[in-house]
Design an enzyme around this catalytic site. Structure first.
Site, PDB file in Angstrom:
ATOM      1  N   GLU A  91       0.839  -1.194   0.000  1.00 49.18           N
ATOM      2  CA  GLU A  91       0.000   0.000   0.000  1.00 49.18           C
ATOM      3  C   GLU A  91       0.875   1.245   0.000  1.00 49.18           C
ATOM      4  OE1 GLU A  91      -3.553  -0.138   2.422  1.00 49.18           O
ATOM      5  OE2 GLU A  91      -3.168   1.905   3.141  1.00 49.18           O
TER       6      GLU A  91
ATOM      7  N   ASP B 184       0.263   5.371   0.531  1.00 49.30           N
ATOM      8  CA  ASP B 184      -0.799   6.237   1.049  1.00 49.30           C
ATOM      9  C   ASP B 184      -0.471   7.719   0.992  1.00 49.30           C
ATOM     10  OD1 ASP B 184      -2.242   4.009   1.872  1.00 49.30           O
ATOM     11  OD2 ASP B 184      -1.462   4.059   3.906  1.00 49.30           O
TER      12      ASP B 184
ATOM     13  N   GLU C  87      -2.664  10.575   2.997  1.00 48.98           N
ATOM     14  CA  GLU C  87      -3.805  10.815   3.879  1.00 48.98           C
ATOM     15  C   GLU C  87      -3.777  12.287   4.292  1.00 48.98           C
ATOM     16  OE1 GLU C  87      -4.770   6.719   6.203  1.00 48.98           O
ATOM     17  OE2 GLU C  87      -2.871   7.676   6.750  1.00 48.98           O
TER      18      GLU C  87
END
Length: 293
Positions: free
Chosen positions: A109, A111, A113
């Site tokens: 993953e 990311d 955010e």
């Protein structure tokens, strides 16, 4: 106001770098309509297509957040989209833009955010990397502009040698392939492209100290200029290993001199957390922390 946090010299530096990037970066983007490459995965009623499908509006209210995902998975390449985040008091909210292998214990993953803030405070963007199920590699940067006033481009560039997170073509994080040091690197599993808008007031703003103010709901974020360039899976079997893919070219093996200067500027002036220097979590820094850019 966020811009007041930065000196005139710093703003001039970033404007000059962004102009350089616009002039010298190859023209590679092919922005698509939302429905060309994406599908709604969570709460259809909270996602609205606008501008003939060229952009979308995501809504968060007490009943639900929402999310969408790419129709296909990809192994290496570049993904980007332009986002305008929640204005005003967005504390306790998180807008995420990420890639995920959609596997469990061995997931990969990458990311972005975007952590909501109390009005007038800077927006913080948190990046994280999971490889072969191993994560906890968070870094946080306070953005040097107000991302709720206009659209800004957020991109992930991923090849065999490195992963780079970009904000308006400015590199804010480089994660190198350090498999020689026995550090996992995501290069085996294809990943889809995802985005969500959701409540996370147990941790998002000041470690959960600032709670969401539902009297300001609904909260809206906007997305446009969706671009995915990579090897689709399923797709041509030889694509991921093809050294002639543009993202595997020599120009993408390391940061250019201008990118390296911009990267250092971000790290010195706007980084607020780095797992590499968190001795409470890592008394001995993980081996990739000494790898540089």
């Amino acid at each position: 106001m966020v811009l007041s946090l930065f000196s005139t010299g710093n703003v001039f530096f970033m404007m000059s770098f962004c102009l350089f990037a616009a002039l010298y970066r190859p023209v590679l983007s092919r922005p698509a309509k939302f429905e060309d490459d994406f599908r709604i995965t969570w709460s259809d009623a909270h996602i609205t297509q606008i501008d003939g499908g060229q952009a979308i509006q995501l809504k968060l209210d007490p009943s639900s957040g929402c999310g969408f995902a790419s129709k296909r998975q990809y192994l290496f390449g570049r993904v980007s989209m332009k986002i305008k985040l929640i204005p005003g008091d967005s504390a306790g909210t998180v807008a995420a833009f990420y890639m995920n292998s959609d596997t469990d214990s061995i997931r990969d993953e990458l990311d972005f955010e975007f952590l909501g803030n109390r009005s007038g405070q800077p927006y913080t963007v948190q990046t994280n990397v999971f490889a072969h199920g191993k994560g906890d590699r968070e870094q946080r940067v306070n953005l040097w502009f107000d991302p709720s006033r206009d659209f800004h481009e957020y991109a992930i560039s991923w090849n065999h040698l490195r992963i780079v997170f970009y904000v308006d073509n400015v590199p804010i994080r480089v994660y190198k392939n350090n498999e020689a040091r026995k550090v996992p690197f995501p290069r085996f599993q294809p990943m889809g492209v995802y985005s969500t808008l959701w409540e996370a007031d147990d941790w998002a703003t000041r470690g959960g100290m600032e709670k969401i103010n539902w009297s300001g709901a609904p909260f809206y974020a906007y997305y446009k200029d969706f671009d995915i360039e990579g090897c689709p899976v399923p797709g041509p079997a030889n694509c991921p290993a093809n050294p002639k893919n543009w993202w595997e070219g020599a120009a993408y093996h390391q940061l250019s001199a201008a990118e390296a200067r911009a990267y250092r500027w971000v790290r010195v002036n706007h980084m607020v957390y780095d797992y590499c220097t968190d001795k409470s979590r890592f008394p001995v820094p993980p081996p990739e922390c000494s790898a540089g850019i």
